[in-house]
Write a protein that holds these residues in place. Structure first.
Motif, PDB file in Angstrom:
ATOM      1  N   ILE A 110       0.827  -1.212   0.000  1.00  0.00           N
ATOM      2  CA  ILE A 110       0.000   0.000   0.000  1.00  0.00           C
ATOM      3  C   ILE A 110       0.860   1.260   0.000  1.00  0.00           C
ATOM      4  CG2 ILE A 110      -1.829   1.258   1.169  1.00  0.00           C
ATOM      5  CD1 ILE A 110      -2.697  -1.471   0.052  1.00  0.00           C
ATOM      6  N   ALA A 111       1.805   1.335   0.912  1.00  0.00           N
ATOM      7  CA  ALA A 111       2.626   2.541   1.043  1.00  0.00           C
ATOM      8  C   ALA A 111       3.462   2.824  -0.197  1.00  0.00           C
ATOM      9  CB  ALA A 111       3.535   2.423   2.272  1.00  0.00           C
ATOM     10  N   VAL A 112       3.788   1.791  -0.972  1.00  0.00           N
ATOM     11  CA  VAL A 112       4.624   1.977  -2.165  1.00  0.00           C
ATOM     12  C   VAL A 112       3.825   2.455  -3.376  1.00  0.00           C
ATOM     13  CG1 VAL A 112       6.292   0.249  -1.428  1.00  0.00           C
ATOM     14  CG2 VAL A 112       4.365  -0.444  -2.863  1.00  0.00           C
ATOM     15  N   MET A 113       2.510   2.470  -3.275  1.00  0.00           N
ATOM     16  CA  MET A 113       1.691   2.837  -4.434  1.00  0.00           C
ATOM     17  C   MET A 113       2.017   4.222  -4.996  1.00  0.00           C
ATOM     18  SD  MET A 113      -2.143   1.385  -3.713  1.00  0.00           S
ATOM     19  CE  MET A 113      -2.452  -0.364  -3.422  1.00  0.00           C
ATOM     20  N   PRO A 114       2.088   5.269  -4.168  1.00  0.00           N
ATOM     21  CA  PRO A 114       2.388   6.601  -4.730  1.00  0.00           C
ATOM     22  C   PRO A 114       3.712   6.635  -5.475  1.00  0.00           C
ATOM     23  CG  PRO A 114       1.563   6.803  -2.484  1.00  0.00           C
ATOM     24  CD  PRO A 114       1.809   5.348  -2.722  1.00  0.00           C
ATOM     25  N   SER A 115       4.752   6.027  -4.905  1.00  0.00           N
ATOM     26  CA  SER A 115       6.055   6.016  -5.557  1.00  0.00           C
ATOM     27  C   SER A 115       6.000   5.243  -6.869  1.00  0.00           C
ATOM     28  CB  SER A 115       7.086   5.389  -4.614  1.00  0.00           C
ATOM     29  OG  SER A 115       8.335   5.250  -5.262  1.00  0.00           O
ATOM     30  N   TYR A 116       5.318   4.102  -6.837  1.00  0.00           N
ATOM     31  CA  TYR A 116       5.243   3.274  -8.048  1.00  0.00           C
ATOM     32  C   TYR A 116       4.503   4.006  -9.164  1.00  0.00           C
ATOM     33  CZ  TYR A 116       4.106  -0.435 -11.283  1.00  0.00           C
ATOM     34  OH  TYR A 116       3.979  -1.174 -12.437  1.00  0.00           O
ATOM     35  N   TRP A 117       3.341   4.536  -8.850  1.00  0.00           N
ATOM     36  CA  TRP A 117       2.540   5.178  -9.893  1.00  0.00           C
ATOM     37  C   TRP A 117       3.156   6.482 -10.368  1.00  0.00           C
ATOM     38  CZ3 TRP A 117      -0.614   2.671 -12.801  1.00  0.00           C
ATOM     39  CH2 TRP A 117      -1.234   1.524 -12.326  1.00  0.00           C
ATOM     40  N   ALA A 118       3.929   7.131  -9.507  1.00  0.00           N
ATOM     41  CA  ALA A 118       4.668   8.319  -9.960  1.00  0.00           C
ATOM     42  C   ALA A 118       5.690   7.918 -11.020  1.00  0.00           C
ATOM     43  CB  ALA A 118       5.367   8.988  -8.777  1.00  0.00           C
ATOM     44  N   SER A 119       6.359   6.771 -10.803  1.00  0.00           N
ATOM     45  CA  SER A 119       7.322   6.274 -11.788  1.00  0.00           C
ATOM     46  C   SER A 119       6.629   5.883 -13.085  1.00  0.00           C
ATOM     47  CB  SER A 119       8.075   5.060 -11.217  1.00  0.00           C
ATOM     48  OG  SER A 119       8.793   5.397 -10.055  1.00  0.00           O
ATOM     49  N   VAL A 120       5.425   5.349 -12.973  1.00  0.00           N
ATOM     50  CA  VAL A 120       4.663   4.952 -14.170  1.00  0.00           C
ATOM     51  C   VAL A 120       4.244   6.177 -14.964  1.00  0.00           C
ATOM     52  CG1 VAL A 120       2.528   3.889 -14.987  1.00  0.00           C
ATOM     53  CG2 VAL A 120       3.833   2.795 -13.154  1.00  0.00           C
ATOM     54  N   LEU A 121       3.719   7.177 -14.275  1.00  0.00           N
ATOM     55  CA  LEU A 121       3.214   8.373 -14.957  1.00  0.00           C
ATOM     56  C   LEU A 121       4.310   9.113 -15.714  1.00  0.00           C
ATOM     57  CD1 LEU A 121       0.743   9.757 -12.242  1.00  0.00           C
ATOM     58  CD2 LEU A 121       0.159   8.689 -14.419  1.00  0.00           C
ATOM     59  N   VAL A 122       5.528   9.058 -15.193  1.00  0.00           N
ATOM     60  CA  VAL A 122       6.647   9.731 -15.861  1.00  0.00           C
ATOM     61  C   VAL A 122       6.883   9.164 -17.259  1.00  0.00           C
ATOM     62  CG1 VAL A 122       9.157  10.026 -15.781  1.00  0.00           C
ATOM     63  CG2 VAL A 122       7.812  10.460 -13.744  1.00  0.00           C
ATOM     64  N   THR A 123       6.551   7.885 -17.449  1.00  0.00           N
ATOM     65  CA  THR A 123       6.817   7.243 -18.740  1.00  0.00           C
ATOM     66  C   THR A 123       5.765   7.558 -19.801  1.00  0.00           C
ATOM     67  OG1 THR A 123       5.576   5.194 -18.277  1.00  0.00           O
ATOM     68  CG2 THR A 123       7.848   5.315 -17.486  1.00  0.00           C
ATOM     69  N   PHE A 124       4.585   8.019 -19.380  1.00  0.00           N
ATOM     70  CA  PHE A 124       3.510   8.264 -20.345  1.00  0.00           C
ATOM     71  C   PHE A 124       3.927   9.303 -21.388  1.00  0.00           C
ATOM     72  CE2 PHE A 124      -0.367   6.938 -17.548  1.00  0.00           C
ATOM     73  CZ  PHE A 124       0.134   5.646 -17.534  1.00  0.00           C
ATOM     74  N   GLY A 125       3.660   8.974 -22.637  1.00  0.00           N
ATOM     75  CA  GLY A 125       3.957   9.903 -23.716  1.00  0.00           C
ATOM     76  C   GLY A 125       5.386   9.874 -24.209  1.00  0.00           C
ATOM     77  N   THR A 126       6.245   9.082 -23.581  1.00  0.00           N
ATOM     78  CA  THR A 126       7.640   9.010 -24.003  1.00  0.00           C
ATOM     79  C   THR A 126       7.774   8.026 -25.168  1.00  0.00           C
ATOM     80  OG1 THR A 126       8.145   7.218 -22.452  1.00  0.00           O
ATOM     81  CG2 THR A 126       8.428   9.482 -21.660  1.00  0.00           C
ATOM     82  N   ALA A 164       1.243  -4.535 -24.635  1.00  0.00           N
ATOM     83  CA  ALA A 164       2.054  -4.460 -23.426  1.00  0.00           C
ATOM     84  C   ALA A 164       1.578  -3.333 -22.513  1.00  0.00           C
ATOM     85  CB  ALA A 164       3.521  -4.253 -23.793  1.00  0.00           C
ATOM     86  N   GLN A 165       1.148  -2.219 -23.105  1.00  0.00           N
ATOM     87  CA  GLN A 165       0.647  -1.103 -22.304  1.00  0.00           C
ATOM     88  C   GLN A 165      -0.584  -1.517 -21.509  1.00  0.00           C
ATOM     89  OE1 GLN A 165      -0.063   1.933 -25.211  1.00  0.00           O
ATOM     90  NE2 GLN A 165       2.109   2.358 -25.553  1.00  0.00           N
ATOM     91  N   VAL A 166      -1.515  -2.195 -22.171  1.00  0.00           N
ATOM     92  CA  VAL A 166      -2.743  -2.644 -21.511  1.00  0.00           C
ATOM     93  C   VAL A 166      -2.414  -3.671 -20.432  1.00  0.00           C
ATOM     94  CG1 VAL A 166      -4.912  -3.901 -21.824  1.00  0.00           C
ATOM     95  CG2 VAL A 166      -4.228  -2.148 -23.479  1.00  0.00           C
ATOM     96  N   ALA A 167      -1.524  -4.616 -20.762  1.00  0.00           N
ATOM     97  CA  ALA A 167      -1.144  -5.643 -19.786  1.00  0.00           C
ATOM     98  C   ALA A 167      -0.520  -5.011 -18.556  1.00  0.00           C
ATOM     99  CB  ALA A 167      -0.169  -6.633 -20.429  1.00  0.00           C
ATOM    100  N   TRP A 168       0.346  -4.049 -18.771  1.00  0.00           N
ATOM    101  CA  TRP A 168       1.059  -3.390 -17.673  1.00  0.00           C
ATOM    102  C   TRP A 168       0.109  -2.608 -16.781  1.00  0.00           C
ATOM    103  CZ3 TRP A 168       4.514   1.510 -18.613  1.00  0.00           C
ATOM    104  CH2 TRP A 168       5.114   1.901 -17.414  1.00  0.00           C
ATOM    105  N   ILE A 169      -0.627  -1.668 -17.381  1.00  0.00           N
ATOM    106  CA  ILE A 169      -1.460  -0.760 -16.588  1.00  0.00           C
ATOM    107  C   ILE A 169      -2.662  -1.477 -15.980  1.00  0.00           C
ATOM    108  CG2 ILE A 169      -2.784   1.374 -16.614  1.00  0.00           C
ATOM    109  CD1 ILE A 169       0.265   1.676 -17.033  1.00  0.00           C
ATOM    110  N   SER A 170      -3.366  -2.283 -16.784  1.00  0.00           N
ATOM    111  CA  SER A 170      -4.580  -2.935 -16.276  1.00  0.00           C
ATOM    112  C   SER A 170      -4.264  -3.921 -15.154  1.00  0.00           C
ATOM    113  CB  SER A 170      -5.316  -3.650 -17.415  1.00  0.00           C
ATOM    114  OG  SER A 170      -4.514  -4.688 -17.961  1.00  0.00           O
ATOM    115  N   SER A 171      -3.167  -4.674 -15.309  1.00  0.00           N
ATOM    116  CA  SER A 171      -2.818  -5.642 -14.267  1.00  0.00           C
ATOM    117  C   SER A 171      -2.435  -4.940 -12.971  1.00  0.00           C
ATOM    118  CB  SER A 171      -1.682  -6.548 -14.739  1.00  0.00           C
ATOM    119  OG  SER A 171      -0.499  -5.798 -14.969  1.00  0.00           O
ATOM    120  N   CYS A 172      -1.704  -3.824 -13.079  1.00  0.00           N
ATOM    121  CA  CYS A 172      -1.293  -3.089 -11.876  1.00  0.00           C
ATOM    122  C   CYS A 172      -2.491  -2.461 -11.176  1.00  0.00           C
ATOM    123  CB  CYS A 172      -0.266  -2.017 -12.241  1.00  0.00           C
ATOM    124  SG  CYS A 172       1.348  -2.680 -12.690  1.00  0.00           S
TER     125      CYS A 172
END
Length: 224
Positions: free
Chosen positions: A153-169, A179-187
């Motif tokens: 639970i506590a790691v969620m903000p850090s993890y999703w911050a790292s994910v959001l940085v990759t969007f649009g790159t 792969a995008q759907v597999a990654w985001i939907s599973s998480c």
């Protein structure tokens, strides 16, 4: 999972986390002056290094998750819909890591959650009919709640911050829709399940603690 295996998992996680967060950035800054000018996505890729070890970790995890076939054979005694959904979501995402070698850093990040598994799997207390007020049951319940919260639970903000940085790159676009759907939907699915489980674990821990406290007070009153 025995204490020895838990020690290996913990030691491996701490070692690789130190390599990623401390050793690699420091060494890279010394050897390659241009390292400090890299964008965040490139820094993550740089520090994570060769994904071979990560893929091995994921392969081991997939083998462990596939034991859900055992659940299918013994559904009446071991079946849990949330548990199966968790396994399927993880296998779906990890399949891309193994077949295409993509997202090694994020795959390893998600494996942090397994540090809570030894505490979650202490089902033998119930099988042996150990009272829930027993100090070992109470201790395991508290540890399970704390560790589950820290690694899921506590790691969620850090993890999703790292994910959001990759969007649009360009790197995100090269993954492709599958792969995008597999990654985001599973998480998303895993984090929803983890939140539900955290709620249930917290309620269970609260009941055990209040029951244990009530019984202790009752015993003390009789002594007086």
């Amino acid at each position: 999972m025995e204490t020895r295996e838990l020690t290996v998992v913990t030691g491996s996680f701490v070692t690789f986390q130190l390599l990623f967060s401390v050793v690699s950035p420091w060494l890279s800054s010394v050897i390659a002056p241009g390292y400090g000018q890299l964008p965040p996505t490139k820094v993550t890729e740089w520090n994570s290094g060769d994904p071979t070890t990560v893929k091995l970790n994921v392969a081991i995890t997939c083998g462990y998750l596939l034991y859900l076939m055992l659940l299918a054979r013994n559904w009446t005694t071991m079946g849990d819909g949330f548990f199966v959904c968790h396994h399927l979501a993880a296998l779906y995402a990890y399949g891309y890591v193994l077949t295409r070698g993509v997202l090694p850093y994020f795959a390893n990040f998600r494996l942090i959650s397994e540090l809570s598994t030894p505490f979650v799997n202490q089902w033998f207390f119930e099988a042996l009919k150990v009272p829930r007020s027993h100090h070992l049951v109470v201790l395991n319940g508290v540890l399970m709640s704390v560790v589950f919260f820290l690694v899921r639970i506590a790691v969620m903000p850090s993890y999703w911050a790292s994910v959001l940085v990759t969007f649009g790159t360009p790197e995100f676009e090269r993954l492709g829709v599958g792969a995008q759907v597999a990654w985001i939907s599973s998480c998303v699915a895993l984090d929803i399940l983890n939140t539900i489980w955290m709620y249930k674990i917290t309620r269970g821990c609260y009941k055990v603690l209040t029951r244990a406290g009530g019984q202790k007070a009752h015993v003390n009153n009789h002594k007086d």
